[in-house]
Design a protein around this motif. Structure first.
Motif, short mmCIF file in Angstrom:
data_model
loop_
_atom_site.label_atom_id
_atom_site.label_comp_id
_atom_site.label_asym_id
_atom_site.label_seq_id
_atom_site.Cartn_x
_atom_site.Cartn_y
_atom_site.Cartn_z
N ALA A 102 -1.47 -13.93 -2.34
CA ALA A 102 -1.77 -12.58 -2.83
C ALA A 102 -1.75 -11.59 -1.68
CB ALA A 102 -3.14 -12.57 -3.51
N ALA A 103 -2.18 -12.02 -0.50
CA ALA A 103 -2.17 -11.14 0.67
C ALA A 103 -0.74 -10.78 1.07
CB ALA A 103 -2.89 -11.82 1.83
N LEU A 104 0.16 -11.74 1.00
CA LEU A 104 1.55 -11.48 1.32
C LEU A 104 2.15 -10.48 0.34
CD1 LEU A 104 4.08 -11.99 2.95
CD2 LEU A 104 4.46 -14.09 1.63
N ALA A 105 1.88 -10.65 -0.94
CA ALA A 105 2.37 -9.72 -1.94
C ALA A 105 1.77 -8.34 -1.75
CB ALA A 105 2.06 -10.24 -3.35
N ALA A 106 0.48 -8.29 -1.44
CA ALA A 106 -0.20 -7.00 -1.24
C ALA A 106 0.35 -6.26 -0.04
CB ALA A 106 -1.70 -7.23 -1.09
N THR A 107 0.72 -7.00 0.99
CA THR A 107 1.30 -6.38 2.19
C THR A 107 2.61 -5.68 1.85
OG1 THR A 107 0.29 -8.06 3.62
CG2 THR A 107 2.16 -6.84 4.51
N GLY A 108 3.46 -6.35 1.07
CA GLY A 108 4.72 -5.74 0.67
C GLY A 108 4.53 -4.53 -0.21
N LEU A 109 3.57 -4.59 -1.11
CA LEU A 109 3.30 -3.46 -1.99
C LEU A 109 2.81 -2.26 -1.18
CD1 LEU A 109 2.94 -2.17 -4.76
CD2 LEU A 109 0.71 -3.29 -4.92
N ALA A 110 1.90 -2.49 -0.24
CA ALA A 110 1.39 -1.40 0.58
C ALA A 110 2.49 -0.75 1.40
CB ALA A 110 0.28 -1.92 1.49
N TYR A 111 3.44 -1.54 1.84
CA TYR A 111 4.59 -1.03 2.60
C TYR A 111 5.37 -0.03 1.76
CZ TYR A 111 8.82 -1.34 5.54
OH TYR A 111 9.90 -1.06 6.35
N VAL A 112 5.70 -0.42 0.54
CA VAL A 112 6.48 0.45 -0.34
C VAL A 112 5.68 1.69 -0.71
CG1 VAL A 112 7.60 0.61 -2.60
CG2 VAL A 112 7.86 -1.45 -1.22
N GLN A 113 4.39 1.55 -0.93
CA GLN A 113 3.55 2.69 -1.27
C GLN A 113 3.49 3.68 -0.12
OE1 GLN A 113 0.00 0.54 -2.40
NE2 GLN A 113 0.41 0.86 -4.59
N PHE A 114 3.44 3.19 1.11
CA PHE A 114 3.46 4.08 2.26
C PHE A 114 4.74 4.90 2.29
CE2 PHE A 114 4.99 5.03 6.51
CZ PHE A 114 3.92 5.73 7.05
N ALA A 115 5.88 4.24 2.10
CA ALA A 115 7.16 4.94 2.11
C ALA A 115 7.22 5.98 1.00
CB ALA A 115 8.30 3.94 1.96
N ALA A 116 6.72 5.65 -0.17
CA ALA A 116 6.74 6.58 -1.30
C ALA A 116 5.86 7.79 -1.03
CB ALA A 116 6.28 5.88 -2.57
N ALA A 117 4.78 7.60 -0.29
CA ALA A 117 3.87 8.70 0.00
C ALA A 117 4.38 9.61 1.11
CB ALA A 117 2.49 8.15 0.38
N HIS A 118 5.18 9.06 2.03
CA HIS A 118 5.65 9.81 3.19
C HIS A 118 7.16 9.62 3.39
CE1 HIS A 118 1.49 10.55 4.09
NE2 HIS A 118 1.26 9.25 4.08
N PRO A 119 7.96 10.03 2.42
CA PRO A 119 9.40 9.72 2.47
C PRO A 119 10.11 10.31 3.68
CG PRO A 119 8.92 11.35 0.75
CD PRO A 119 7.61 10.81 1.21
N LEU A 182 13.91 -1.81 -0.85
CA LEU A 182 13.40 -1.12 -2.03
C LEU A 182 12.84 0.24 -1.65
CD1 LEU A 182 12.63 -1.06 -5.02
CD2 LEU A 182 10.49 -2.23 -4.40
N ALA A 183 12.07 0.30 -0.57
CA ALA A 183 11.50 1.56 -0.14
C ALA A 183 12.58 2.58 0.18
CB ALA A 183 10.60 1.35 1.08
N SER A 184 13.63 2.15 0.86
CA SER A 184 14.71 3.06 1.23
C SER A 184 15.47 3.56 0.01
CB SER A 184 15.68 2.35 2.19
OG SER A 184 15.02 2.01 3.39
N LEU A 185 15.74 2.68 -0.93
CA LEU A 185 16.40 3.10 -2.16
C LEU A 185 15.56 4.13 -2.90
CD1 LEU A 185 17.68 -0.35 -3.46
CD2 LEU A 185 19.10 1.52 -2.63
#
Length: 219
Positions: A102-119, A182-185
């Motif tokens: 779950a920690a590994l999945a959460a790390t990836g999700l937080a990464y994408v959320q950061f990119a979405a917040a600060h494109p 995913l974040a870049s797309l």
């Protein structure tokens, strides 16, 4: 980031407040980085100049040269701050999870959320506008951000949750490639109008689940 008053964005990522016109002795470099970050977030790297950062921070146009040789040096400091915040957000998500997968999945999700917040900052963090190799502090911050994902994968291996023969570095690279792609797309608008873009968090979670299905040890 150093302990400062913060403001919460809609996506849940915190950024420091705009500095006041004056600054205390020793705070000039920090005030300029904060001001420059806000310029980038408002309109991208094209809006960032030493003069604009000085004006936004409420200091003289000559003041930035006390700490930054040129625009690229200031931009490198902004991007290092971005990588630092990315590392903090992903590591907080990793530590808050109940178990390693779950920690590994959460790390990836937080990464994408950061990119979405600060494109705009995110694009510059991975774009060619700054010669990153010329700025050791920036490179160190980038490696530290990647290190969070590596620790998440290593924790899975230590718990015996990865399939036999799985290589920690390769799994971490696969996870980074997935989340970064995913974040870049998303930030480049290439997913606009698709179901994947309607809830980028849910999309990130689904893709992370696919990755985990391929590397985890069979029950």
């Amino acid at each position: 980031m150093p302990a400062k008053a913060r403001t919460q964005t809609d996506a849940g990522v915190q950024l420091p407040h705009q500095p006041k016109a004056g600054y205390h002795h020793g705070d000039l470099a920090r005030a300029l980085v904060v001001a420059a970050t806000r310029l980038v977030e408002a309109g991208g790297g094209g809006r960032l100049t030493l003069r604009a950062a000085a004006q936004a921070a409420g200091v003289s146009v000559a003041a930035p040269y006390r700490h930054f040789a040129d625009r690229e040096a200031l931009l490198a400091a902004v991007l290092a701050e971005g990588f630092g915040e990315l590392a903090r957000r992903t590591d907080a998500a990793r530590l808050a999870a109940a178990e390693p997968l779950a920690a590994l999945a959460a790390t990836g999700l937080a990464y994408v959320q950061f990119a979405a917040a600060h494109p705009r900052t995110y694009r510059l963090m991975f774009g060619p506008e700054c010669d990153k190799a010329s700025h050791p502090a920036l490179m160190q911050a980038g490696h530290a951000a990647l290190g969070v994902l590596h620790r998440a994968v290593a924790d899975c291996e230590a718990a015996g949750l990865l399939r036999k023969g799985a290589n920690v570095q390769q799994v971490a690279l696969a996870g980074w490639s997935l989340t970064h792609g995913l974040a870049s797309l998303h930030v480049d608008g290439l997913l606009a109008g698709t179901s994947a873009d309607q809830d980028i968090g849910a999309t990130a979670s689904a893709l992370n689940a696919m990755l985990l299905a391929g590397v985890r040890r069979d029950a």
